[in-house]
Design an enzyme around this catalytic site. Structure first.
Site, PDB file in Angstrom:
ATOM      1  N   GLY A  57       0.799  -1.220   0.000  1.00 46.32           N
ATOM      2  CA  GLY A  57       0.000   0.000   0.000  1.00 46.32           C
ATOM      3  C   GLY A  57       0.831   1.269   0.000  1.00 46.32           C
ATOM      4  CG  HIS A  59       5.095   4.463  -5.136  1.00 45.48           C
ATOM      5  ND1 HIS A  59       5.603   3.661  -6.135  1.00 45.48           N
ATOM      6  CD2 HIS A  59       5.540   3.915  -3.968  1.00 45.48           C
ATOM      7  CE1 HIS A  59       6.339   2.697  -5.599  1.00 45.48           C
ATOM      8  NE2 HIS A  59       6.304   2.818  -4.277  1.00 45.48           N
ATOM      9  CG  HIS A  72       2.893   0.292  -5.360  1.00 42.07           C
ATOM     10  ND1 HIS A  72       3.104   1.394  -4.569  1.00 42.07           N
ATOM     11  CD2 HIS A  72       3.496  -0.737  -4.728  1.00 42.07           C
ATOM     12  CE1 HIS A  72       3.789   1.040  -3.491  1.00 42.07           C
ATOM     13  NE2 HIS A  72       4.050  -0.247  -3.562  1.00 42.07           N
ATOM     14  CE  LYS A  74      13.163   0.812  -4.133  1.00 38.98           C
ATOM     15  NZ  LYS A  74      12.372   0.484  -2.992  1.00 38.98           N
ATOM     16  CG  ASP A  75      11.221  -4.672  -3.276  1.00 39.96           C
ATOM     17  OD1 ASP A  75      11.562  -4.528  -2.101  1.00 39.96           O
ATOM     18  OD2 ASP A  75      10.486  -3.855  -3.884  1.00 39.96           O
ATOM     19  CE  LYS A 104       7.602   8.195  -9.285  1.00 38.03           C
ATOM     20  NZ  LYS A 104       6.887   9.407  -8.897  1.00 38.03           N
TER      21      LYS A 104
HETATM   22  P1  AMP Z   1       5.895  -2.660  -1.599  1.00 39.02           P
HETATM   23  O1  AMP Z   1       4.530  -2.054  -1.462  1.00 39.02           O
HETATM   24  O2  AMP Z   1       7.007  -1.691  -1.398  1.00 39.02           O
HETATM   25  O3  AMP Z   1       6.047  -3.944  -0.840  1.00 39.02           O
HETATM   26  O4  AMP Z   1       6.021  -3.066  -3.128  1.00 39.02           O
HETATM   27  C1  AMP Z   1       5.044  -3.875  -3.751  1.00 39.02           C
HETATM   28  C2  AMP Z   1       5.524  -4.227  -5.131  1.00 39.02           C
HETATM   29  O5  AMP Z   1       5.773  -3.038  -5.869  1.00 39.02           O
HETATM   30  C3  AMP Z   1       6.858  -5.010  -5.117  1.00 39.02           C
HETATM   31  O6  AMP Z   1       6.824  -6.006  -6.128  1.00 39.02           O
HETATM   32  C4  AMP Z   1       7.866  -3.932  -5.438  1.00 39.02           C
HETATM   33  O7  AMP Z   1       9.033  -4.431  -6.056  1.00 39.02           O
HETATM   34  C5  AMP Z   1       7.087  -3.055  -6.387  1.00 39.02           C
HETATM   35  N1  AMP Z   1       7.656  -1.706  -6.410  1.00 39.02           N
HETATM   36  C6  AMP Z   1       7.868  -0.891  -5.350  1.00 39.02           C
HETATM   37  N2  AMP Z   1       8.464   0.252  -5.750  1.00 39.02           N
HETATM   38  C7  AMP Z   1       8.653   0.140  -7.088  1.00 39.02           C
HETATM   39  C8  AMP Z   1       9.245   0.981  -8.082  1.00 39.02           C
HETATM   40  N3  AMP Z   1       9.771   2.153  -7.781  1.00 39.02           N
HETATM   41  N4  AMP Z   1       9.256   0.526  -9.354  1.00 39.02           N
HETATM   42  C9  AMP Z   1       8.731  -0.677  -9.673  1.00 39.02           C
HETATM   43  N5  AMP Z   1       8.170  -1.506  -8.794  1.00 39.02           N
HETATM   44  C10 AMP Z   1       8.129  -1.113  -7.516  1.00 39.02           C
END
Ligand code: AMP
Length: 280
Positions: free
Chosen positions: A31, A34, A37, A150-151, A185
């Site tokens: 959540g 941005h 996501h 990113k991850d 991001k």
């Molecule tokens: P998070 O909410 O940070 O756990 O991220 C959820 C998903 O969004 C994960 O697969 C992340 O790798 C992806 N994600 C987060 N930030 C970015 C970004 N800047 N660019 C691309 N994917 C992202």
């Protein structure tokens, strides 16, 4: 757009969609959405999803005791509006209690790719990630799931979990979305002061320099690149958690950096831990 808070109801709906022959996509997130996501939702559309399920869940099991679980940014209303606008079919917003029984006792452990990098600095993190993603796969029944580069390590670990315990799910990895400044991001960027945000620019700048060196010379010793990256980050006022170069498939360390290798950095700007990476 459907909103589910109950795991069994989500599962029932997803199973119905599957029975009707729909191609299902899952986009797991924590959540505070941005453009990074939202790009995953776009990728799901491009991959011909009929129904896109976005999960928004700050998973307590993947946070360490001294990490930011309690303070992790949350904004349900804005997340729902963004999902609706992006074209999600359903959003799953469980509470921890809706997803974990009080006596929950089954966890999924990946034992090789998750030992280094973030896994070494965040004990139990990938156990939490694999467990929640396995649960989400069983609930949402996706044909494919979209993760962000990113991850980078997370995507590798999930791919391995899918291979090794035979989830019938294809993993799609979408490129990193950045601010114009180059900063990747992240929901955690909201923690950063203006000064910390300025310091954080050194992360991608240093990765790009290394990618440039490989593009120019074909291969370069990692040791000197690492020293340069660490120097640049420290000079910018960041505290380096790690800077590593690995084989993109095995995540094993490389001594000579070659095209296709991944360079990964984790660094603290103040108390905020940021990660970034580049395939050189
Ligand atoms: P998070 O909410 O940070 O756990 O991220 C959820 C998903 O969004 C994960 O697969 C992340 O790798 C992806 N994600 C987060 N930030 C970015 C970004 N800047 N660019 C691309 N994917 C992202």
């Amino acid at each position: 757009m459907r909103i589910f808070r109950d795991a069994a109801k989500l599962q029932k709906w997803c199973m119905q969609q599957k029975r009707m022959g729909k191609r299902m996509a899952l986009v797991p997130t924590m959540g505070y959405l941005h453009e990074g996501h939202l790009s995953l939702i776009e990728t799901a559309k491009k991959n011909r999803a009929d129904e896109i399920v976005v999960s928004v869940f700050v998973n307590p099991v993947q946070f360490g005791p001294n990490e930011d679980y309690a303070t992790y940014p949350r904004n349900e209303k804005s997340d729902l509006a963004k999902c609706r606008k992006a074209g999600a079919s359903a959003v799953f917003l469980p509470t921890p209690e809706a997803l974990y029984a009080p006596d929950h006792s089954v966890y999924v452990n990946e034992e090789r790719l998750s030992t280094g990098l973030c896994g070494a600095r965040r004990p139990g993190h990938f156990r939490g990630v694999c467990t929640v993603v396995a649960k989400l796969f069983n609930l949402a029944q996706p044909d494919f799931a979209v993760f962000g580069q990113k991850d980078f390590q997370q995507a590798a670990v999930i791919n391995r979990m899918v291979r090794d315990i035979n989830f019938p799910v294809e993993i799609v990895v979408a490129p990193i979305v950045r601010e114009e400044s180059g900063l990747a991001k992240s929901s955690r960027n909201t923690y950063l002061s203006d000064a910390e945000k300025a310091s954080a620019l050194a992360i991608f700048a240093s990765l790009r320099e290394t990618a440039g060196a490989v593009a120019e010379k074909g291969s370069v010793p990692w040791k000197s690149q690492k020293a340069r990256i660490v120097r640049k980050l420290e000079k910018a006022g960041l505290k380096v958690d790690y800077a590593e170069a690995v084989d993109a498939a095995t995540l094993e360390d490389v001594k000579t950096l070659k095209p296709g290798n991944a360079v990964l950095v984790a660094a603290f700007a103040g108390r905020t831990r940021l990660i970034d990476n580049i395939i050189v």
